[in-house]
Design an enzyme around this catalytic site. Structure first.
Site, PDB file in Angstrom:
ATOM      1  N   ARG A  95      -3.154   1.236  -4.025  1.00  0.00           N
ATOM      2  CA  ARG A  95      -2.861  -0.180  -4.229  1.00  0.00           C
ATOM      3  C   ARG A  95      -3.533  -0.662  -5.503  1.00  0.00           C
ATOM      4  O   ARG A  95      -4.449   0.011  -6.024  1.00  0.00           O
ATOM      5  CB  ARG A  95      -3.269  -1.025  -3.021  1.00  0.00           C
ATOM      6  CG  ARG A  95      -4.626  -0.706  -2.462  1.00  0.00           C
ATOM      7  CD  ARG A  95      -4.860  -1.478  -1.173  1.00  0.00           C
ATOM      8  NE  ARG A  95      -5.955  -0.887  -0.432  1.00  0.00           N
ATOM      9  CZ  ARG A  95      -6.879  -1.580   0.214  1.00  0.00           C
ATOM     10  NH1 ARG A  95      -6.842  -2.889   0.202  1.00  0.00           N
ATOM     11  NH2 ARG A  95      -7.823  -0.955   0.885  1.00  0.00           N
ATOM     12  N   CYS A 138      -4.470  12.088  -2.037  1.00  0.00           N
ATOM     13  CA  CYS A 138      -3.453  12.008  -0.971  1.00  0.00           C
ATOM     14  C   CYS A 138      -2.252  11.171  -1.393  1.00  0.00           C
ATOM     15  O   CYS A 138      -1.140  11.383  -0.904  1.00  0.00           O
ATOM     16  CB  CYS A 138      -4.052  11.502   0.342  1.00  0.00           C
ATOM     17  SG  CYS A 138      -4.623   9.806   0.299  1.00  0.00           S
ATOM     18  N   TYR A 139      -2.474  10.246  -2.344  1.00  0.00           N
ATOM     19  CA  TYR A 139      -1.334   9.436  -2.806  1.00  0.00           C
ATOM     20  C   TYR A 139      -0.387  10.248  -3.681  1.00  0.00           C
ATOM     21  O   TYR A 139       0.685   9.759  -4.021  1.00  0.00           O
ATOM     22  CB  TYR A 139      -1.808   8.176  -3.547  1.00  0.00           C
ATOM     23  CG  TYR A 139      -2.621   7.275  -2.652  1.00  0.00           C
ATOM     24  CD1 TYR A 139      -2.091   6.805  -1.455  1.00  0.00           C
ATOM     25  CD2 TYR A 139      -3.931   6.922  -2.976  1.00  0.00           C
ATOM     26  CE1 TYR A 139      -2.843   6.013  -0.602  1.00  0.00           C
ATOM     27  CE2 TYR A 139      -4.691   6.123  -2.136  1.00  0.00           C
ATOM     28  CZ  TYR A 139      -4.141   5.674  -0.955  1.00  0.00           C
ATOM     29  OH  TYR A 139      -4.884   4.890  -0.104  1.00  0.00           O
ATOM     30  N   ASP A 149     -10.982  18.147   2.913  1.00  0.00           N
ATOM     31  CA  ASP A 149     -10.652  17.963   4.332  1.00  0.00           C
ATOM     32  C   ASP A 149      -9.194  18.339   4.531  1.00  0.00           C
ATOM     33  O   ASP A 149      -8.455  18.549   3.566  1.00  0.00           O
ATOM     34  CB  ASP A 149     -10.955  16.515   4.789  1.00  0.00           C
ATOM     35  CG  ASP A 149     -10.148  15.486   4.032  1.00  0.00           C
ATOM     36  OD1 ASP A 149      -8.917  15.490   4.194  1.00  0.00           O
ATOM     37  OD2 ASP A 149     -10.719  14.696   3.255  1.00  0.00           O
ATOM     38  N   LYS A 193      -7.351  -0.236  -7.171  1.00  0.00           N
ATOM     39  CA  LYS A 193      -8.171   0.703  -6.402  1.00  0.00           C
ATOM     40  C   LYS A 193      -8.227   2.044  -7.142  1.00  0.00           C
ATOM     41  O   LYS A 193      -7.545   2.258  -8.134  1.00  0.00           O
ATOM     42  CB  LYS A 193      -7.609   0.874  -4.984  1.00  0.00           C
ATOM     43  CG  LYS A 193      -7.545  -0.389  -4.169  1.00  0.00           C
ATOM     44  CD  LYS A 193      -8.851  -0.887  -3.576  1.00  0.00           C
ATOM     45  CE  LYS A 193      -9.706   0.081  -2.880  1.00  0.00           C
ATOM     46  NZ  LYS A 193     -10.172  -0.318  -1.561  1.00  0.00           N
ATOM     47  N   ASP A 235      -9.969  14.276  -2.105  1.00  0.00           N
ATOM     48  CA  ASP A 235      -9.497  12.990  -2.640  1.00  0.00           C
ATOM     49  C   ASP A 235      -9.729  12.951  -4.159  1.00  0.00           C
ATOM     50  O   ASP A 235      -8.807  12.763  -4.958  1.00  0.00           O
ATOM     51  CB  ASP A 235     -10.279  11.926  -1.843  1.00  0.00           C
ATOM     52  CG  ASP A 235     -10.402  10.558  -2.431  1.00  0.00           C
ATOM     53  OD1 ASP A 235     -10.145  10.392  -3.620  1.00  0.00           O
ATOM     54  OD2 ASP A 235     -10.801   9.631  -1.693  1.00  0.00           O
ATOM     55  N   HIS A 269      -6.457  15.711   3.241  1.00  0.00           N
ATOM     56  CA  HIS A 269      -6.206  15.763   1.788  1.00  0.00           C
ATOM     57  C   HIS A 269      -5.568  17.089   1.382  1.00  0.00           C
ATOM     58  O   HIS A 269      -4.722  17.127   0.492  1.00  0.00           O
ATOM     59  CB  HIS A 269      -7.483  15.462   0.995  1.00  0.00           C
ATOM     60  CG  HIS A 269      -7.792  13.991   0.992  1.00  0.00           C
ATOM     61  ND1 HIS A 269      -8.646  13.423   1.898  1.00  0.00           N
ATOM     62  CD2 HIS A 269      -7.287  12.981   0.240  1.00  0.00           C
ATOM     63  CE1 HIS A 269      -8.669  12.111   1.698  1.00  0.00           C
ATOM     64  NE2 HIS A 269      -7.861  11.816   0.702  1.00  0.00           N
ATOM     65  N   ASP A 320      -6.505   8.672  -5.800  1.00  0.00           N
ATOM     66  CA  ASP A 320      -6.893   9.513  -4.663  1.00  0.00           C
ATOM     67  C   ASP A 320      -5.794  10.569  -4.490  1.00  0.00           C
ATOM     68  O   ASP A 320      -4.600  10.247  -4.526  1.00  0.00           O
ATOM     69  CB  ASP A 320      -7.012   8.596  -3.432  1.00  0.00           C
ATOM     70  CG  ASP A 320      -7.241   9.322  -2.108  1.00  0.00           C
ATOM     71  OD1 ASP A 320      -7.019  10.535  -2.052  1.00  0.00           O
ATOM     72  OD2 ASP A 320      -7.607   8.648  -1.133  1.00  0.00           O
ATOM     73  N   HIS A 340       0.849  -1.199   0.000  1.00  0.00           N
ATOM     74  CA  HIS A 340       0.000   0.000   0.000  1.00  0.00           C
ATOM     75  C   HIS A 340       0.885   1.250   0.000  1.00  0.00           C
ATOM     76  O   HIS A 340       1.938   1.266   0.648  1.00  0.00           O
ATOM     77  CB  HIS A 340      -0.888  -0.019   1.254  1.00  0.00           C
ATOM     78  CG  HIS A 340      -1.916   1.061   1.242  1.00  0.00           C
ATOM     79  ND1 HIS A 340      -1.619   2.369   1.577  1.00  0.00           N
ATOM     80  CD2 HIS A 340      -3.222   1.042   0.901  1.00  0.00           C
ATOM     81  CE1 HIS A 340      -2.711   3.096   1.456  1.00  0.00           C
ATOM     82  NE2 HIS A 340      -3.696   2.316   1.039  1.00  0.00           N
TER      83      HIS A 340
HETATM   84  C1  LIG Z   1       3.097   8.836   8.800  1.00  0.00           C
HETATM   85  C2  LIG Z   1       1.976   7.908   8.812  1.00  0.00           C
HETATM   86  C3  LIG Z   1       1.359   7.555  10.100  1.00  0.00           C
HETATM   87  C4  LIG Z   1       1.570   7.420   7.638  1.00  0.00           C
HETATM   88  C5  LIG Z   1       0.385   6.591   7.400  1.00  0.00           C
HETATM   89  C6  LIG Z   1       0.462   6.056   6.028  1.00  0.00           C
HETATM   90  C7  LIG Z   1      -0.881   5.715   5.433  1.00  0.00           C
HETATM   91  C8  LIG Z   1      -1.682   6.770   4.750  1.00  0.00           C
HETATM   92  C9  LIG Z   1      -1.353   4.521   5.487  1.00  0.00           C
HETATM   93  C10 LIG Z   1      -2.618   4.164   4.841  1.00  0.00           C
HETATM   94  C11 LIG Z   1      -3.199   2.979   5.511  1.00  0.00           C
HETATM   95  C12 LIG Z   1      -4.267   2.270   4.713  1.00  0.00           C
HETATM   96  C13 LIG Z   1      -4.264   0.782   4.767  1.00  0.00           C
HETATM   97  C14 LIG Z   1      -5.157   2.919   4.012  1.00  0.00           C
HETATM   98  C15 LIG Z   1      -6.188   2.187   3.187  1.00  0.00           C
HETATM   99  O1  LIG Z   1      -7.114   3.045   2.950  1.00  0.00           O
HETATM  100  P1  LIG Z   1      -8.354   2.716   2.010  1.00  0.00           P
HETATM  101  O2  LIG Z   1      -8.597   1.262   1.906  1.00  0.00           O
HETATM  102  O3  LIG Z   1      -9.464   3.568   2.517  1.00  0.00           O
HETATM  103  O4  LIG Z   1      -7.865   3.356   0.666  1.00  0.00           O
HETATM  104  P2  LIG Z   1      -7.496   2.747  -0.758  1.00  0.00           P
HETATM  105  O5  LIG Z   1      -8.753   2.300  -1.372  1.00  0.00           O
HETATM  106  O6  LIG Z   1      -6.924   3.921  -1.460  1.00  0.00           O
HETATM  107  O7  LIG Z   1      -6.489   1.645  -0.550  1.00  0.00           O
HETATM  108 ZN   LIG Z   2      -6.945   9.904   0.370  1.00  0.00          ZN
END
Ligand SMILES: CC(C)=CCC/C(C)=C/CC/C(C)=C/COP(=O)(O)OP(=O)(O)O
Ligand SMILES: [Zn+2]
Length: 472
Positions: A273, A281-282, A409, A276, A402, A412, A279, A231
């Protein structure tokens, strides 16, 4: 149907089409506008964002029921966004901010989610990054580094990893937040580092047990813990931690690079990942991974059996159609590149002389050495496409989101702006050099401040903290 799938956490082709259609409709609307209107659309709405963020910061002092255990995070997301936009807060807000975070600091070290709450590695990372971003004597000296070191050691587990909090989970996030905080505060030592690399990438030769139980998965990205899914968030944490402990060569870097480049979608944004949705934030989590690998070119080339000087990466030569100069000429009203680099140079020279005089209580400063290293690769993702996604699909009148259809928010807003910074600055060999105008989508005044990609702290603030904690 699409909504149900999103709630189940799976992504159908229908969901992908829905998002892609919305993004393409936005592109379409913008591209069909006359050139004058196009440039307006591509503008970072700086003043609106700053107003939204400053107002939000004022609310932080008031009663809280939402995100009550995440208030240092809110502080960090907001102050980091303001700093990226080149602004700061007034003295009254700044003092309130430092006072609030001091009240979140536990008497035995570390920061909780709010006053009186149990210290946690994630909120400790957020509080420390926020205080460094505010900068200045009051803010930096409010961090009790001795107690913080004790807290970090208390979170360390036998496997080499860290727990997020007393009795909490052990994962790659915990390794990163502990190592990042220790590094930036100049308290990183061998006891904290011991076996962290083994937790993140541990392989066994014993085929009867498991041949492969590293957090780096078969796909090439990094998961939160062994046997989970790669991820973007965890990949950032794993890679940055490995660089900070100087063990990045233990990762399969070509595999990681291969994974991250395929996470950029046709919408221009990154997904977190495989299969998916993209977004905003990535833009930072994945964009920073690509930017970090750019500075690991010698190791990447070694692992690929290529000469040290071989240059991987994509050229953005023809990227920005609105600017065809070599960076000398910039749009009206924007700062010239020379103006921007001067304060940075001053801080840098000061730091270098301090480094000679006092530095290195423990001899470890991989974060500083890393950022001073030139990038030996061209950008590893399409920076212009990502900037388009950011400006057209994630920017609201004030704040960022996002994707189309979602609401803005602070999380983001922070990570989209941080990703925008990575995009704009990833073409330069030297982290302290301003970008050429062709690397900044839209007017040059869209430029945001450069960040240290291992900590996500604005570079000038990082240098200031390095000077401060080298002496302390
Ligand atoms: C510094 C620090 C603490 C960093 C954290 C890093 C970070 C953002 C981890 C994400 C964890 C995670 C499994 C999100 C899945 O989100 P989702 O399933 O909602 O999103 P997706 O569909 O995009 O995978
Ligand atoms: Zn996001």
């Amino acid at each position: 149907m699409a909504r149900e799938n999103l709630m189940k956490g799976t992504t159908s082709q229908e969901d992908q089409w829905m998002v892609q259609n919305q993004c393409f409709r936005l592109y379409d609307i913008v591209y069909r506008l006359p050139p004058h209107a196009q440039s307006i659309k591509f503008e970072v709405l700086r003043e609106n964002h700053i107003e939204y963020l400053t107002e939000s910061l004022k609310q932080l002092g008031r009663n809280f029921c939402v995100l009550d255990a995440n208030r240092p995070w809110l502080c960090y997301w907001i102050i980091q966004s303001i700093a990226l936009l080149g602004d700061c807060v007034d003295d009254k807000l700044e003092n309130g901010f430092i006072d609030f975070l001091s009240r979140c600091q536990d008497q035995d070290g570390g920061y909780g989610g709010g006053p009186g709450q149990m210290p946690h590695l994630a909120t400790t990372y957020a509080a420390v990054n926020a205080l460094i971003t505010v900068g200045g004597q009051n803010s930096l000296s409010s961090i009790n580094r001795e107690k913080l070191y004790d807290f970090l050691l208390r979170m360390k587990v036998a496997s080499g990893g860290f727990r997020m909090h007393d009795g909490g989970e052990v994962d790659v996030r915990a390794c990163y937040t502990a190592i990042s905080v220790a590094s930036v505060l100049n308290i990183l030592d061998d006891r904290l580092i011991q076996n962290v690399g083994d937790y993140i990438v541990r392989f066994t030769e014993d085929i009867h047990v498991a041949t492969f139980y590293s957090c780096q998965t078969y796909e090439g990205g990094i998961a939160g813990e062994p046997f989970s899914e790669a991820h973007g968030g965890h990949t950032f944490c794993g890679l940055a931690a490995m660089v900070l402990i100087n063990e990045a060569d233990r990762l399969n870097l070509p595999g990681l690079l291969n994974w991250v480049v395929f996470r950029q979608g046709i919408e221009g944004g990154f997904q977190g990942r495989t299969n998916k949705l993209v977004d905003g934030c990535y833009s930072f989590w994945q964009g920073a991974v690509a930017a970090i690998i750019q500075r690991l070119h010698v190791t990447v080339n070694k692992q690929l059996g290529l000469p040290d000087t071989f240059e991987l990466g994509c050229s953005t030569e023809s990227g920005n159609e609105s600017s065809d100069n070599d960076g000398e000429e910039v749009s009206e009203g924007s700062s010239s590149p020379a103006d921007i680099s001067e304060p940075t140079k001053g801080v840098q020279q000061g730091f270098l002389s301090l480094k000679r005089q006092y530095f290195c209580c423990n001899g470890l400063n991989n974060g500083y050495d890393f950022i001073k290293r030139p990038t030996g690769m061209k950008p590893l993702f399409n920076s212009m496409a990502l900037q388009q996604y950011i400006l057209l699909c994630t920017q609201e009148e004030a704040g960022f989101r996002d994707k189309p259809g979602k609401r803005r928010d602070h999380y983001h807003t922070c990570y989209v702006l941080s990703g925008l910074s990575v995009c704009q600055h990833c073409n330069e060999r030297d982290a302290d050099s301003p970008p050429l105008s062709r690397d900044v989508m839209g007017p040059y005044s869209n430029m945001v401040e450069p960040v240290h990609p291992l900590h996500n702290i604005v570079l000038d603030k990082y240098y200031e903290a390095q000077m401060f904690f080298a002496r302390a």
